[in-house]
Every structure is written in C-alpha cells, then in structure tokens.
Design an enzyme around this catalytic site. Sequence first.
Site, mmCIF file in Angstrom:
data_model
loop_
_atom_site.group_PDB
_atom_site.id
_atom_site.type_symbol
_atom_site.label_atom_id
_atom_site.label_comp_id
_atom_site.label_asym_id
_atom_site.label_seq_id
_atom_site.Cartn_x
_atom_site.Cartn_y
_atom_site.Cartn_z
ATOM 1 N N LYS A 166 53.402 31.895 24.159
ATOM 2 C CA LYS A 166 53.365 30.495 23.817
ATOM 3 C C LYS A 166 54.626 29.909 23.295
ATOM 4 O O LYS A 166 55.001 28.998 23.551
ATOM 5 C CB LYS A 166 52.013 30.472 22.865
ATOM 6 C CG LYS A 166 51.031 30.596 23.608
ATOM 7 C CD LYS A 166 49.730 29.952 22.868
ATOM 8 C CE LYS A 166 48.461 29.830 23.550
ATOM 9 N NZ LYS A 166 47.365 29.351 22.788
ATOM 10 N N LYS A 194 44.080 26.173 29.202
ATOM 11 C CA LYS A 194 43.791 24.859 28.931
ATOM 12 C C LYS A 194 45.040 24.039 28.867
ATOM 13 O O LYS A 194 45.255 22.893 29.217
ATOM 14 C CB LYS A 194 43.302 24.515 27.443
ATOM 15 C CG LYS A 194 41.848 25.071 27.240
ATOM 16 C CD LYS A 194 41.355 24.379 26.073
ATOM 17 C CE LYS A 194 40.436 25.715 25.561
ATOM 18 N NZ LYS A 194 40.691 26.315 24.572
ATOM 19 N N LYS A 248 47.693 33.241 33.735
ATOM 20 C CA LYS A 248 46.295 33.044 33.269
ATOM 21 C C LYS A 248 46.192 31.524 33.238
ATOM 22 O O LYS A 248 46.684 30.750 33.073
ATOM 23 C CB LYS A 248 46.204 33.601 31.867
ATOM 24 C CG LYS A 248 44.901 33.333 31.087
ATOM 25 C CD LYS A 248 44.767 33.691 29.579
ATOM 26 C CE LYS A 248 45.019 32.589 28.515
ATOM 27 N NZ LYS A 248 44.021 31.744 28.586
HETATM 28 P P1 ATP Z 1 44.975 27.673 25.022
HETATM 29 O O1 ATP Z 1 45.681 27.497 26.389
HETATM 30 O O2 ATP Z 1 45.207 26.310 24.405
HETATM 31 O O3 ATP Z 1 45.295 28.962 24.196
HETATM 32 P P2 ATP Z 1 42.684 28.969 26.193
HETATM 33 O O4 ATP Z 1 42.344 28.495 27.542
HETATM 34 O O5 ATP Z 1 43.543 30.076 26.186
HETATM 35 O O6 ATP Z 1 43.436 27.504 25.565
HETATM 36 P P3 ATP Z 1 41.213 29.710 24.013
HETATM 37 O O7 ATP Z 1 40.324 28.523 23.236
HETATM 38 O O8 ATP Z 1 42.355 30.046 23.531
HETATM 39 O O9 ATP Z 1 41.564 29.163 25.552
HETATM 40 O O10 ATP Z 1 40.151 30.890 24.275
HETATM 41 C C1 ATP Z 1 38.805 30.664 23.982
HETATM 42 C C2 ATP Z 1 38.300 32.021 24.871
HETATM 43 O O11 ATP Z 1 38.398 31.890 26.029
HETATM 44 C C3 ATP Z 1 38.754 33.363 24.047
HETATM 45 O O12 ATP Z 1 37.753 34.481 23.967
HETATM 46 C C4 ATP Z 1 39.605 33.489 25.319
HETATM 47 O O13 ATP Z 1 39.917 35.219 25.391
HETATM 48 C C5 ATP Z 1 38.804 33.037 26.765
HETATM 49 N N1 ATP Z 1 39.690 32.911 27.656
HETATM 50 C C6 ATP Z 1 40.540 32.027 27.780
HETATM 51 N N2 ATP Z 1 41.418 31.723 28.990
HETATM 52 C C7 ATP Z 1 40.598 32.858 29.632
HETATM 53 C C8 ATP Z 1 40.946 33.238 31.021
HETATM 54 N N3 ATP Z 1 41.543 32.781 31.755
HETATM 55 N N4 ATP Z 1 40.013 34.287 31.603
HETATM 56 C C9 ATP Z 1 39.237 34.843 30.826
HETATM 57 N N5 ATP Z 1 38.704 34.674 29.485
HETATM 58 C C10 ATP Z 1 39.792 33.613 29.068
HETATM 59 MG MG MG Z 2 44.125 30.971 24.351
#
Ligand code: ATP
Ligand code: MG
Length: 334
Positions: A115, A201, A198
């Site tokens: 990040k 968001k 990955k």
């Molecule tokens: P950011 O990019 O702001 O970190 P994010 O999409 O990674 O957002 P989080 O809120 O950090 O979302 O994660 C929420 C949950 O979703 C966590 O349990 C994380 O492991 C899971 N998660 C996030 N992205 C993925 C993905 N691509 N595949 C599977 N699980 C995911």
């Molecule tokens: Mg995340």
Amino acid sequence: MEKVSKRILSGVQPSGDLHLGNYLGAIKNFVSLQKEFECFFCVVDLHAITVWQDPKILKQKTREVAAAFIASGIDPEKNTLFVQSQVPQHAQLAWIFNCVARMGWLNRMTQFKDKAGKNSENVSVGLFSYPTLMAADILIYLATHVPVGEDQKQHLELTRDIAQKFNSDFKTDIFPIPEPLILGAATRVMSLRDGLKKMSKSDPSDYSRIMLSDSEEEIQKKIRKAKTDPLPLPDNIEDAKKRPEAINLLTIYAALNDLEVEKAVANYAGKEFSQFKKDLSDLLIANIEPIRKELTRLDNDQVFLKEILEKGTGQAMKRSSVNMKKIKDIVGLS
Ligand code: ATP
Ligand code: MG
C-alpha cells in the site's frame, strides 16, 4: 481465560464499494459461520482512515458496508453488528499493543509495503501500525476465530504473536491465540484486468472488479471484457494454475457453486471462453442480484439500519469494557 470455544470477530473497511473478493473471501463465509459461532462483525472505519477518506463519503460507505452484511444474509438479531469507531476500547487496546508489538514484526508486513509503495516516508503512521489495531479488534472480544481472505493471513499471524507475547510478558492467559478461517475456493480473488493483482476496493479501474451493487448489464459487460488469454479453457488444474486470468475466473465459478476448483476445470476443459463467460455471468447475477435488491431496500430504510447499529454498539461496548477493565488491571493501568 474465559472458557469459550468459538467466538468470531471480523471486519470490512468502508474504503469503497464492496466487491466480489470481499464477498467470497469474507462475507459469504460469515453467513455460513453465524450458525456455529458467537459473532461480532464490524465496519472498520478506523482502518479506512489510514488513507485519506472524504468525511461525507466515509459516513455513507460505513452505512453501506453495514447494509451489505445484512443484505448478504447476516442475521442482525443473532449477531453483533457495529461500527468500530463507536467502541473506543478498540483504539485503547491498540495503544497497549503498540507497546507490545516489535518494530521488526511490523516492518515485515507485506500489506504495508504494497500500500505504501515507493511513498513509504509520506504515508500515515496509522497505515504502518494498522495490524496492531486489527489485533485489538479481535482480542478485545477474546475472539478465537477470524474469517478473512488470504491477504490477511500475515496480519493474523501477527495478532497471534501479540497475544502470545502479552500473555507471556504479563504471565496471564487472558488472550486466546486466534485461528484464521480462510475458507472456500476463492480465498484471493484477482482483478478482472490483471490476474496477478488482488481484486481491491482501491483499484482505480471499475472494470477490475464486480461490485455487490452492480446491475445485470454491468456484470455481463465486466465479465465479457474480463481479460483472458487466446487459448481455450485449460484441460487440467496444473495448466490452469499457469494461466492467471483463466484460473481466477474458474475459481470464482467454483466458489459461487461451492465446488472444488478442480471440478470447475473439469466441467469446462477445452471449451471456449465465450460459453464459460456466459455461464459465469449468469451465475454471478443469480448470486448478486438478490443482494443488490436488498441493498436498495435497506438504503431506503435508514432508521432500521441505525437501530441495528446502535444495538450492536451497545452489545460490543458491554463486552469490550468488561474485557478492557481486566486488561488494564493486568497491565497495571489504574
Ligand atoms: P482496501 O483495498 O481498501 O484494503 P479491500 O478490498 O482489501 O479494501 P478490506 O476491507 O481490506 O477490503 O477487506 C475485507 C475482507 O475482504 C478481508 O477479510 C479481506 O481478506 C477480504 N478480501 C479483500 N479483498 C479480497 C480478495 N480480492 N479476495 C478474497 N478476499 C478479499
Ligand atoms: Mg484490504
């Protein structure tokens, strides 16, 4: 230590719109685990502000993530749903954990490196110390299990190290050593534009992810445009693993059908992507459309949402303040 065998805590950041990775890696599993465990699910807004958030949008996204929990099938009566920042014990315990965790441990965290990128001198201190707050989120409830996507495995290991060091430094057994629950076929859903990145968001491209709020047309378009290679679908799992975009789509298909990936590969071995993409779109729509409809309904019932979150805050506060009192006493904070 309190003798409870099964208690869950997990959180999702209100840092943007929820996507298929959040659903398959986390929320879908919360829904099945709620039957077996006592569950605390929170919207982790204190984590979201480790990077800049527009205050108005943050408030709105916080409500949307809470609504997505309910729309996906989490029962707000049976489980505790709340917003992290409304329960001050999380931040309080995080400070204590900042004094337990070692710099070397945090320096090894790959999420911070990903990040922060080349900008590591200029990101917030919060982004660096994020994992100690995550450890506090879990351990303030003495949670024993944490359902997360694969990307959070390292943070969970750190949480276990913190719990162990605290217990050993203070000669106590207050904290359980929590187990990660990384479940289902799609523990790491990848971007639809790049099978090596990955799904997230924070990716600038909307075409990189399927959102829980996407319409049928948007889902069809995103899957049609999803990157693939020119070959037909792979014949076997070993070949599939060498083709990042193909294995990603096959994994999504398997997870939505509660199948092993091997089975999805066998079903489509040697077939063209066009037919597979059509089937995948239909499957995604069948899963996401009911959630999207429920999200719209909840968006029009903010009073209900407010009541649920207030009730959840009360329950979370009650539990966390009892535990915080014990923790402060152990540390000698009086
Ligand atoms: P950011 O990019 O702001 O970190 P994010 O999409 O990674 O957002 P989080 O809120 O950090 O979302 O994660 C929420 C949950 O979703 C966590 O349990 C994380 O492991 C899971 N998660 C996030 N992205 C993925 C993905 N691509 N595949 C599977 N699980 C995911
Ligand atoms: Mg995340």
